[in-house]
Design an enzyme around this catalytic site. Structure first.
Site, PDB file in Angstrom:
ATOM      1  CE  LYS A   1     -14.545  51.523   6.058  1.00  0.00           C
ATOM      2  NZ  LYS A   1     -14.746  50.155   5.813  1.00  0.00           N
TER       3      LYS A   1
ATOM      4  N   GLY B   1     -23.428  51.216  14.646  1.00  0.00           N
ATOM      5  CA  GLY B   1     -22.806  51.276  15.966  1.00  0.00           C
ATOM      6  C   GLY B   1     -21.335  50.915  15.915  1.00  0.00           C
TER       7      GLY B   1
ATOM      8  CG  HIS C   1     -19.236  55.756  12.988  1.00  0.00           C
ATOM      9  ND1 HIS C   1     -18.504  54.700  13.467  1.00  0.00           N
ATOM     10  CD2 HIS C   1     -20.054  55.247  12.034  1.00  0.00           C
ATOM     11  CE1 HIS C   1     -18.884  53.589  12.853  1.00  0.00           C
ATOM     12  NE2 HIS C   1     -19.802  53.892  11.972  1.00  0.00           N
TER      13      HIS C   1
ATOM     14  CB  VAL D   1     -11.542  59.164   9.612  1.00  0.00           C
ATOM     15  CG1 VAL D   1     -10.590  59.503  10.741  1.00  0.00           C
ATOM     16  CG2 VAL D   1     -12.527  60.313   9.378  1.00  0.00           C
TER      17      VAL D   1
ATOM     18  CD  GLN E   1     -23.299  51.874   2.939  1.00  0.00           C
ATOM     19  OE1 GLN E   1     -23.525  50.735   3.336  1.00  0.00           O
ATOM     20  NE2 GLN E   1     -22.860  52.813   3.766  1.00  0.00           N
TER      21      GLN E   1
HETATM   22  O1  PAF Z   1     -22.471  51.872   6.481  1.00  0.00           O
HETATM   23  C1  PAF Z   1     -23.170  51.321   7.369  1.00  0.00           C
HETATM   24  O2  PAF Z   1     -22.842  51.343   8.580  1.00  0.00           O
HETATM   25  C2  PAF Z   1     -24.444  50.580   6.968  1.00  0.00           C
HETATM   26  O3  PAF Z   1     -24.292  49.935   5.761  1.00  0.00           O
HETATM   27  C3  PAF Z   1     -25.681  51.494   6.963  1.00  0.00           C
HETATM   28  C4  PAF Z   1     -25.561  52.610   5.945  1.00  0.00           C
HETATM   29  C5  PAF Z   1     -25.900  52.083   8.345  1.00  0.00           C
HETATM   30  C6  PAF Z   1     -26.935  50.663   6.600  1.00  0.00           C
HETATM   31  O4  PAF Z   1     -27.142  49.653   7.520  1.00  0.00           O
END
Ligand code: PAF
Length: 282
Positions: free
Chosen positions: A150, A31, A37, A177, A154
């Site tokens: 970014k 969020g 996003h 971005v 991950q």
């Molecule tokens: O990148 C994120 O916002 C979070 O690490 C994710 C991938 C939604 C996992 O909670």
């Protein structure tokens, strides 16, 4: 038409029953949505018949002294942003409906990938990410899932988990971005004052020094890192946490850039932890 919002995996599954024959794109988020996003939503919209956005501030990926309680939450605004982006449904589970309290199983990615870069200070973070992303992929069963470059560590870890565990999904990485200043958009930028934001522009500016050198065929890691450090030193308010040049897939340090490499940085401005990176050799 109002955007449907589901709060349990079961409700979402009932909705998805009628869409299982179509391509489903998932954008997992926490969020506090911003233009970064939105670029993921646009890409997902373009490539799939059905777009699901999940919003879940995942307690498993926050350390004891981190910002779980004050992490920005703005569900009503996020709902409007998703509606305008043409998202088909929102999945906003609760800690209970995600079964976090009773969770006895967690996903552990290769330690060599989890312990470097952000793993130096955020112990347990990537295990939390790996676990929640695996759960979301199992709940939604999308054809594609979208993540920002970014969060490069991950992204590399999720790609590895999906490959190692044969999870049937295509992981799509989308470019970072940036604000006009070059600062990478992040939900945590909300914590910065206007002065802090302008000081934080040094992060990308410093990475660009290495990019310029690399474009001139410099492949020596020490020289590329030194160029970044020189620029970082111009803003004394920036407290460096790490600056590393690593292999893009394995995240292991390299001495010479002879394939795609990740130049990644983390540090603090006004106490707010910010990360950024560029890919060298692309
Ligand atoms: O990148 C994120 O916002 C979070 O690490 C994710 C991938 C939604 C996992 O909670």
């Amino acid at each position: 038409m109002n955007l449907p919002v589901f709060t349990t995996p079961k409700e979402l599954d009932s909705y998805l029953q009628c869409h299982r024959s179509q391509s489903i794109g998932l954008v997992p988020t926490m969020g506090a949505l911003h233009l970064g996003h939105q670029s993921l939503f646009d890409r997902a919209r373009h490539e799939n018949a059905v777009v699901i956005v999940s919003i879940f501030v995942n307690p498993l990926q926050f350390g004891a002294n981190e910002d779980l309680d004050r992490y920005p939450r703005q569900l009503e605004l996020d709902r409007v942003i998703c509606e305008q982006a043409g998202v088909d449904a929102l999945f906003v589970p609760t800690v209970e409906s995600m079964g976090i309290k009773d969770l006895l199983t967690q996903v552990i990615a290769p330690l060599a990938m989890m312990s470097r870069l952000c793993g130096h200070t955020r112990t347990g973070h990537f295990q939390g990410v790996a676990t929640i992303v695996t759960k979301l992929l199992n709940i939604v069963r999308p054809e594609r899932a979208y993540f920002g470059e970014k969060d490069a560590q991950q992204l590399a870890i999720i790609r590895r988990i999906v490959a190692d565990l044969n999870i049937p999904v295509e992981i799509v990485g989308c470019p970072t971005v940036r604000a006009e200043s070059g600062l990478a958009l992040s939900s945590r930028n909300q914590y910065l004052s206007p002065i802090g934001r302008s000081q934080a522009a040094v992060i990308y500016r410093s990475l660009q020094q290495a990019q310029t050198l690399a474009a001139l065929q410099e492949i020596n890691a020490q020289k590329l890192l030194a160029a970044v450090t020189t620029e970082l030193d111009t803003v004394s308010e920036f407290q460096l946490e790490y600056l590393e040049l690593v292999d893009l897939d394995t995240l292991q340090p390299i001495d010479t850039v002879d394939k795609l490499a990740l130049l990644a940085i983390a540090g603090r401005i006004e106490g707010t932890r910010l990360i950024d990176n560029i890919i060298i050799g692309r």
